[in-house]
Design an enzyme around this catalytic site. Structure first.
Site, PDB file in Angstrom:
ATOM      1  CG  LEU A 137     -94.692-139.362  15.852  1.00 36.78           C
ATOM      2  CD1 LEU A 137     -94.440-140.559  14.904  1.00 36.78           C
ATOM      3  CD2 LEU A 137     -94.227-138.151  15.203  1.00 36.78           C
ATOM      4  CG  ASP A 138    -100.121-134.407  15.138  1.00 38.65           C
ATOM      5  OD1 ASP A 138    -100.160-134.148  16.271  1.00 38.65           O
ATOM      6  OD2 ASP A 138     -99.931-133.543  14.412  1.00 38.65           O
TER       7      ASP A 138
END
Length: 324
Positions: A137-138
Site C-alpha cells: 500500500l502507498d
C-alpha cells in the site's frame, strides 16, 4: 540460506518478450535485476533446458523452473514499530496499515517501515524474501495487507495474486460528481519522464479497476472500488484518468477544488487532510496452506471518518442550493 524452487508457465500474451521481462511479470516478488542474475548464473530452466541469456525470447507455454538459495533480509534492522495485527497464524499475518507508514525500505526511507516492524515482530520472517511482503500500500494509503511468514505461503499468495484470486476492496473519495459506477480497463506503465510515477499507457500491463457509488456530496463522491489487478498506484492513476482524481492526491490530482461558499470549518478539514482519501477496507483470500476462504474488514481510520462527516455536513448545509 533457504533454498526455494519457483515454477510457472509462460502465458500466451507474453510471446515475443525477453526472458528476464517475462520472469519479472511471473515472479513480481523478486526484482528484475535479481532475476537476471539468476538467469546468468544458470539457475533458470526453460522447458527443462538451462538458459543463461536474459534477452532470449519466449514463445508462450514454456515451463519455467528456478531453484535458488535466497539471501535473507538481515541487512535490514528489526525495529519495535507497533503493528495493528488483524489476524495471525503460523503462515500469514494480516495487518491494518496506518497512514504515514512506508511498506518496504527504499530511497529516502531506509528504515521505519512495515518490513522493519515485521522483522522485530517475527524474526524468522527474515528468511522469507522481502520479509513476506507480497503486495504493498502507498505510504499514505491505509488498510489491509497480507504478509507471508513462510516461503511456501508467500509463493502461493503471489501466485493467487497473479491469477486474480485475491479480492481487495477499497473506499475512496473522488473529486467531482459521479452518477454511476463502472470499470476502468486501461493498461499502465511507468511515466515517460517521471519514473517514480505511473501512467495509463497503451503498451503497459493490463490494469482493471471496478467502482460503484456509495454517496454523493458537493463536488465529491464516495466510492467502493475493487481491484482486478494490482499495479502500482492503480486506483489513483485510473481515477485521475477518468477526470475524477482522489481527494487529497497531490501527485495525480493537483490542488483540491472545494465547493462554493463552503464554511471555514469544512475548509479546515480539507486543508488538514494531507493524503489521498483511500483505504483498503476488505481483503478476501484462500489461506495459502489450508485453502480455507478467509475475509477481513478494516474500519475507516479517524481522519477518513472526520472527512466524510465534514463532506456530509457541507452537503446538508447547501442542499437547497443544489440543482441536481
Amino acid at each position: 540460506m533457504p533454498q526455494i524452487t519457483l515454477s510457472a508457465e509462460v502465458q500466451p500474451e507474453q510471446m515475443g518478450q525477453r526472458l528476464d521481462q517475462t520472469l519479472a511479470e511471473l515472479f513480481p516478488e523478486y526484482s528484475r535485476s535479481r532475476l537476471k542474475t539468476w538467469i546468468e548464473a544458470d539457475l533458470v530452466k526453460l522447458n527443462d533446458r538451462i538458459t543463461n541469456i536474459p534477452r532470449e525470447k519466449v514463445l508462450g507455454g514454456e515451463k519455467i523452473e528456478i531453484t535458488v538459495e535466497v539471501e535473507d533480509e538481515t541487512r535490514f534492522e528489526p525495529e519495535n514499530i507497533p503493528l495493528n495485527i488483524v489476524y495471525e497464524d503460523d503462515d500469514i499475518i494480516v495487518i491494518n496499515k496506518p497512514k504515514d507508514l512506508v511498506v518496504h525500505p527504499g530511497a529516502g526511507n531506509p528504515n521505519g517501515t512495515v518490513l522493519n516492524a515485521l522483522l522485530y515482530h517475527y524474526p524468522p520472517i527474515a528468511e522469507v524474501p522481502r520479509a513476506g511482503i507480497v503486495h504493498r500500500l502507498d505510504k499514505d494509503t491505509t488498510g489491509l495487507m497480507v504478509v507471508a511468514k513462510t516461503i511456501p505461503a508467500q509463493t502461493k499468495l503471489v501466485r493467487d495474486l497473479q491469477k486474480r484470486k485475491i479480492t481487495r476492496e477499497y473506499e475512496a473519495v473522488a473529486s467531482g460528481i459521479m452518477t454511476k459506477g463502472g470499470t476502468v480497463d486501461q493498461p499502465m506503465a511507468r511515466h515517460a519522464t517521471k519514473r517514480t510515477l505511473m501512467a495509463v499507457h497503451p503498451m503497459g500491463k493490463p490494469a482493471v479497476t471496478h467502482y460503484r457509488i456509495m454517496e454523493n456530496y458537493r463536488n465529491y463522491t464516495r466510492l467502493r472500488l475493487r481491484l482486478e489487478t494490482g499495479r502500482t498506484h492503480q486506483i489513483r492513476v485510473h481515477m485521475a484518468h477518468i477526470a475524477h482524481p482522489l481527494l487529497g492526491d497531490q501527485t495525480y490530482g493537483g490542488r483540491p477544488r472545494p465547493p462554493k461558499n463552503a464554511n471555514e470549518d469544512f475548509m479546515e478539514v480539507l486543508r488538514n487532510f494531507k493524503r489521498q482519501a483511500l483505504h483498503a477496507v476488505m481483503l478476501r483470500l484462500a489461506h495459502p496452506i489450508t485453502g480455507e476462504m478467509m475475509e477481513w474488514y478494516a474500519p475507516l481510520p479517524d481522519d477518513f471518518v472526520e472527512l466524510l462527516n465534514a463532506l456530509k455536513a457541507d452537503y446538508l448545509e447547501h442542499q437547497d442550493e443544489l440543482d441536481y
